[in-house]
Design a protein around this motif. Structure first.
Motif, short mmCIF file in Angstrom:
data_model
loop_
_atom_site.label_atom_id
_atom_site.label_comp_id
_atom_site.label_asym_id
_atom_site.label_seq_id
_atom_site.Cartn_x
_atom_site.Cartn_y
_atom_site.Cartn_z
N THR A 114 0.79 -1.19 0.08
CA THR A 114 -0.09 0.07 0.17
C THR A 114 0.75 1.14 -0.16
N ALA A 115 2.14 0.98 0.30
CA ALA A 115 3.09 2.10 0.06
C ALA A 115 4.34 1.53 -0.47
N LEU A 116 5.39 2.47 -0.76
CA LEU A 116 6.59 1.85 -0.91
C LEU A 116 7.47 1.37 0.20
N LYS A 117 8.12 0.43 0.11
CA LYS A 117 8.73 -0.01 1.28
C LYS A 117 10.18 -0.62 1.08
N VAL A 118 11.14 -0.88 1.83
CA VAL A 118 12.52 -1.45 1.44
C VAL A 118 12.43 -2.41 2.61
N GLY A 119 13.08 -3.42 2.15
CA GLY A 119 13.31 -4.82 3.01
C GLY A 119 14.58 -5.56 2.52
N ILE A 120 14.69 -6.54 3.42
CA ILE A 120 15.83 -7.67 3.10
C ILE A 120 15.34 -8.99 3.40
N THR A 121 16.05 -10.03 2.59
CA THR A 121 15.71 -11.53 2.97
C THR A 121 16.63 -12.28 2.37
N ARG A 122 16.91 -13.41 2.63
CA ARG A 122 17.63 -14.49 2.03
C ARG A 122 16.98 -14.90 0.52
N GLY A 123 17.87 -15.29 -0.33
CA GLY A 123 17.55 -15.48 -1.47
C GLY A 123 16.54 -16.91 -1.59
N ASP A 124 16.56 -17.79 -0.61
CA ASP A 124 15.73 -18.87 -0.67
C ASP A 124 14.23 -18.45 0.09
N GLN A 125 14.16 -17.35 0.25
CA GLN A 125 12.97 -16.88 0.87
C GLN A 125 12.03 -15.95 0.15
N LEU A 126 12.39 -15.99 -1.17
CA LEU A 126 11.65 -15.24 -2.20
C LEU A 126 10.65 -16.31 -3.02
N PRO A 127 9.71 -16.05 -3.45
CA PRO A 127 8.69 -14.68 -2.91
C PRO A 127 7.88 -14.96 -1.59
N THR A 128 8.45 -15.79 -0.94
CA THR A 128 7.66 -16.16 0.68
C THR A 128 7.80 -14.88 1.28
N ARG A 129 8.97 -14.04 1.42
CA ARG A 129 9.15 -13.01 2.24
C ARG A 129 8.06 -12.08 1.75
N TRP A 130 7.71 -11.78 0.52
CA TRP A 130 6.93 -10.64 -0.18
C TRP A 130 5.36 -10.95 0.23
N ILE A 131 5.24 -12.32 0.11
CA ILE A 131 3.74 -12.80 0.36
C ILE A 131 3.34 -12.78 1.90
N ASP A 132 4.24 -13.02 2.61
CA ASP A 132 4.07 -12.86 4.10
C ASP A 132 3.69 -11.45 4.61
N GLN A 133 4.27 -10.46 3.83
CA GLN A 133 4.23 -9.10 4.10
C GLN A 133 2.91 -8.58 3.42
N GLY A 134 2.07 -9.44 2.34
CA GLY A 134 1.05 -8.69 1.86
C GLY A 134 1.17 -7.88 0.63
N ALA A 135 2.63 -8.01 0.12
CA ALA A 135 3.15 -7.19 -1.06
C ALA A 135 2.16 -7.44 -2.34
N THR A 136 1.76 -6.46 -3.14
CA THR A 136 1.14 -6.70 -4.48
C THR A 136 2.10 -6.44 -5.33
N GLN A 137 3.26 -5.92 -4.95
CA GLN A 137 4.35 -5.72 -6.09
C GLN A 137 5.79 -5.97 -5.43
N ALA A 138 6.79 -6.58 -6.18
CA ALA A 138 8.08 -6.56 -5.37
C ALA A 138 9.05 -6.66 -6.57
N ARG A 139 10.31 -6.13 -6.05
CA ARG A 139 11.42 -6.04 -6.93
C ARG A 139 12.55 -6.12 -6.12
N ALA A 140 13.51 -7.24 -6.30
CA ALA A 140 14.89 -7.32 -5.79
C ALA A 140 15.79 -6.20 -6.42
#
Length: 274
Positions: A114-140
């Motif tokens: 719902t707003a621009l956000k910065v974050g971090i995650t391990r590579g094996d946690q994509l796209p899980t990390r994005w989904i857990d946060q309810g992101a509708t868009q994401a880009r490494a």
């Protein structure tokens, strides 16, 4: 009825659409066909640590008993503030755990929750990390050499972008499309001096901007209707959580009776009925 100790909902993406399962112990319940149906979770009052299994009166750090919370590296303060990682000082609570989870490459990303956000995650946690946060868009944006480095880069971007999700807005479905590629370019142009300083200190290979083949991702969640007002359900005060399941986003159930963050109750024993 299915009974067991609650775990984080597993999720997968098929053609951009997110599919969830409810996990109680070793049992999995697909939830796609239950959207729009009556469901109930009855919390029994029993809590078991997700690490050691001992009974606990209270859950710490999303599922741990107090002794595990105090001794495990997964519960250390540097998990929430990775720039404070102290592995290199030789004081990691569990160096072998640190080798496996922290001393490996991580991504620094932009997302839209719902707003621009910065974050971090391990590579094996994509796209899980994005989904857990309810992101509708994401880009490494960057691939960095370890968790501490991801925290240092994230801290640099936090001067321009939030690092927290407004969960109430996320559950109201107030998203607007964001051009993440353009935002990445804009932010790097503003912060290049700080990025250069980090590379000069830690080496060029420590922070690598992802190349032209990098893509943005979009996610569609199984939601029939978003609530206009958010009423949060506390399972410790209201053990019987029931209603029509209007949708799922992040780790939240959206019911016609309120919303509940299931991840908050990891390790709690519950009975599921439909």
């Amino acid at each position: 009825m299915i009974q067991g100790n609650l775990r984080k909902m597993p999720a997968k993406v098929v053609d951009g659409k997110v599919h969830y399962e409810l996990k109680l112990g070793d049992q999995l319940v697909p939830l796609a066909d239950l959207i729009g149906e009556k469901v109930a979770l009855n919390f029994t009052g029993q809590i078991h640590c997700i690490h050691c299994g001992r009974a606990s009166k209270k859950s710490f750090s999303q599922g741990y008993c107090y002794p595990c919370f105090k001794k495990l590296a997964a519960c250390d303060t540097c998990i929430m503030s990775p720039e404070k990682c102290h592995y290199f000082e030789g004081t990691c609570r569990e160096p072998e755990w640190g080798d496996k989870y922290c001393m490996q490459s991580h991504y620094v990303y932009l997302s839209n929750t719902t707003a621009l956000k910065v974050g971090i995650t391990r590579g094996d946690q994509l796209p899980t990390r994005w989904i857990d946060q309810g992101a509708t868009q994401a880009r490494a944006m960057f691939l960095v050499e370890n968790r501490r480095m991801s925290g240092l880069v994230e801290s640099l971007f936090k001067s321009e972008v939030a690092d927290k999700t407004n969960w109430r807005n996320m559950l109201k479905g107030l998203e607007v499309d964001i051009n993440l590629e353009a935002e990445q370019e804009r932010l790097i142009n503003r912060l290049w001096e700080g990025l250069d300083a980090l590379q000069n200190e830690y080496g060029l290979q420590a922070i690598q901007e992802l190349g032209a083949d990098n893509v943005s991702h979009e996610f569609v969640y199984p939601v029939l209707e978003y609530p206009s007002k958010i009423a949060s359900i506390n399972a410790e005060k209201t053990p019987l959580v029931e209603g029509t399941l209007m949708g799922i986003k992040g780790q939240y159930w959206i019911l016609d009776t309120g919303v509940i963050n299931l991840r908050k109750y990891t390790g709690y024993e519950a009975e599921f009925t439909r």
